[in-house]
Write a protein that holds these residues in place. Structure first.
Motif, PDB file in Angstrom:
ATOM      1  N   HIS A 118       2.141  -6.442  -8.605  1.00 50.21           N
ATOM      2  CA  HIS A 118       2.518  -5.071  -8.275  1.00 50.21           C
ATOM      3  C   HIS A 118       3.375  -4.539  -9.413  1.00 50.21           C
ATOM      4  O   HIS A 118       4.425  -5.100  -9.710  1.00 50.21           O
ATOM      5  CB  HIS A 118       3.315  -5.030  -6.973  1.00 50.21           C
ATOM      6  CG  HIS A 118       3.839  -3.668  -6.645  1.00 50.21           C
ATOM      7  ND1 HIS A 118       3.051  -2.677  -6.107  1.00 50.21           N
ATOM      8  CD2 HIS A 118       5.068  -3.124  -6.821  1.00 50.21           C
ATOM      9  CE1 HIS A 118       3.775  -1.588  -5.944  1.00 50.21           C
ATOM     10  NE2 HIS A 118       4.992  -1.831  -6.365  1.00 50.21           N
TER      11      HIS A 118
ATOM     12  N   GLU B 194       0.804  -1.215   0.000  1.00 48.53           N
ATOM     13  CA  GLU B 194       0.000   0.000   0.000  1.00 48.53           C
ATOM     14  C   GLU B 194       0.843   1.274   0.000  1.00 48.53           C
ATOM     15  O   GLU B 194       0.347   2.356  -0.319  1.00 48.53           O
ATOM     16  CB  GLU B 194      -0.969   0.021   1.191  1.00 48.53           C
ATOM     17  CG  GLU B 194      -0.324  -0.235   2.525  1.00 48.53           C
ATOM     18  CD  GLU B 194      -0.449  -1.677   2.980  1.00 48.53           C
ATOM     19  OE1 GLU B 194      -0.689  -1.893   4.193  1.00 48.53           O
ATOM     20  OE2 GLU B 194      -0.313  -2.577   2.136  1.00 48.53           O
ATOM     21  N   ASN B 195       2.117   1.153   0.356  1.00 45.75           N
ATOM     22  CA  ASN B 195       3.058   2.270   0.264  1.00 45.75           C
ATOM     23  C   ASN B 195       3.938   2.151  -0.972  1.00 45.75           C
ATOM     24  O   ASN B 195       4.983   2.812  -1.056  1.00 45.75           O
ATOM     25  CB  ASN B 195       3.938   2.339   1.512  1.00 45.75           C
ATOM     26  CG  ASN B 195       3.170   2.700   2.758  1.00 45.75           C
ATOM     27  OD1 ASN B 195       2.182   3.433   2.692  1.00 45.75           O
ATOM     28  ND2 ASN B 195       3.602   2.182   3.903  1.00 45.75           N
TER      29      ASN B 195
END
Length: 395
Positions: free
Chosen positions: A317, A148-149
């Motif tokens: 990702h 999430e970062n």
């Protein structure tokens, strides 16, 4: 017989993390049809002019002893390069040339940390980091990197784990295995933490030339206020597709170089002059293969991410740089090491389990983007077919 304590510190930190890769290579040797997407080996050969320069250099007698700092032509070329990219004046006396980034990391950590110290590292981390840190006697302190970062190291997460034993922050940007790039703001914040607690910063920047699309690379070397505490390590292994030549370096302050030079000379009294000449050519002219690698790896990553999202319960990702893409397999309900083993056994596809890179990505696998298109997309088809059996689990 008795052995030194370093062997105990490194127990279970060696080749076990690469078990899937070794199995895959053994099966290929036996003639099995295995698609290998494990390691970051560039998919192009070294440029012809660099090979020719190494040969010319050897034929001219450049195979005698060097010195511990590095050949003058190469240290000058590196100083010019880093002066240009950092916006600061970098001089040849800020260089130590070594055989590859791995040796550069080993030198830096052995010279900066010792038993009782702690080195803070983002988790996930490159598989050899733990061994390099433990070699010095220091302990690795894991700082979770969260999807999430963007898998970017957060200064607040570092500060929360600092103790009186903290000595070094080890950065990797662009990052292996996630392909994340620290922003200028990230680095400034991390730098403030390092200054507040008097910590060294080692920055592994081996993927600097493999930044995708519109992403921007930033190095802590560019911040004058960090000049005395930043060490950059890198090499031509990735940028120039020359991993087998083992040509790398450390960039630090003149004091750092003078202090660690005896250690460098004790480890290896100088790199090979003919490899230094080849490296100097590559640094001065820039990589002639990096752009092609960037474009291919970015395209492969985009295609894989899109197809996984459209056709399976897995998701990827998107990397900003490097040679790998991380795929989340949590929907399958099985650990990454089990998933990777089954993928090899049942689908003939070799990938790295996230468990090889730390604790944070145990529900992920790492896929190399570094094989030719035909084999890469064959691997994609095998992954998708294998993943579909888990659709009912994730429903």
């Amino acid at each position: 017989m008795k052995y030194a304590a370093i062997n105990d510190r490194l127990a279970n930190l060696g080749g076990a993390k690469w078990a899937i890769h070794r199995q895959a290579r053994a099966r290929v040797t036996k003639g099995e049809d295995i698609v290998e997407l494990c390691i970051g080996e560039p998919d192009v050969p070294v440029a012809d002019d660099m090979i020719e320069e190494a040969v010319r250099s050897m034929r001219s007698g450049r195979y005698t002893y060097s010195n511990g700092r590095g050949e003058p032509g190469l240290t000058a070329a590196l100083a010019e390069r880093y002066s240009r990219t950092s916006g600061r004046k970098i001089t040849p006396d800020q260089m130590i040339c070594l055989p590859g980034t791995q040796t550069a990391l080993y030198l830096a950590l052995l010279g900066l940390a010792q038993e009782g110290d702690e080195v803070l590292v983002g988790d996930p981390y490159y598989a050899t980091y733990e061994g390099v840190i433990r070699s010095s006697g220091a302990d690795l302190v894991k700082v979770p990197l969260l999807a999430e970062n963007g898998f970017r190291l957060q200064a607040s997460d570092i500060e929360a784990r600092i103790t009186p034993r903290s000595r070094v922050i080890l950065l990797n940007t662009p990052h292996n295995p996630t392909g994340a790039i620290l922003t200028a703001a990230d680095i400034a914040a991390i730098g403030e933490v390092a200054r507040a607690h008097d910590l060294w910063i080692i920055s592994d920047e081996v993927y600097e030339d493999l930044v995708f699309d519109d992403a921007t690379f930033c190095s802590p070397l560019s911040l004058p206020e960090l000049a005395e505490r930043v060490i950059v390590v890198s090499s031509i292994s990735k940028s120039h597709a020359a991993p087998g030549f083992r040509s790398g370096w450390c960039v630090g302050s003149p004091e750092f170089v003078e202090t660690l030079l005896p250690l460098a000379e004790t480890m290896l009294f100088g790199s090979q002059p003919f490899i230094a000449d080849m490296t100097e050519l590559g640094i001065r002219q820039g990589s002639t293969v990096a752009e092609g690698m960037r474009n291919r790896y970015a395209s492969r990553a985009r295609t894989l991410a899109s197809r996984l999202s459209d056709e399976t319960a897995l998701w990827a990702h998107p990397p900003q740089a490097g040679m790998f893409i991380m795929v989340n397999i949590a929907a399958t309900g099985i650990p990454s090491d089990v998933f990777a083993q089954r993928l090899l056994d049942e689908a003939g596809l070799a990938v790295m389990p996230g468990s090889s890179f730390g604790d944070t990505v145990r529900d992920w696998i790492r896929i190399a983007l570094t094989v030719e298109d035909e084999r890469f997309y064959e691997g994609v088809e095998r992954l998708i077919a294998f993943a579909r059996q888990f659709d009912a689990v994730s429903a």
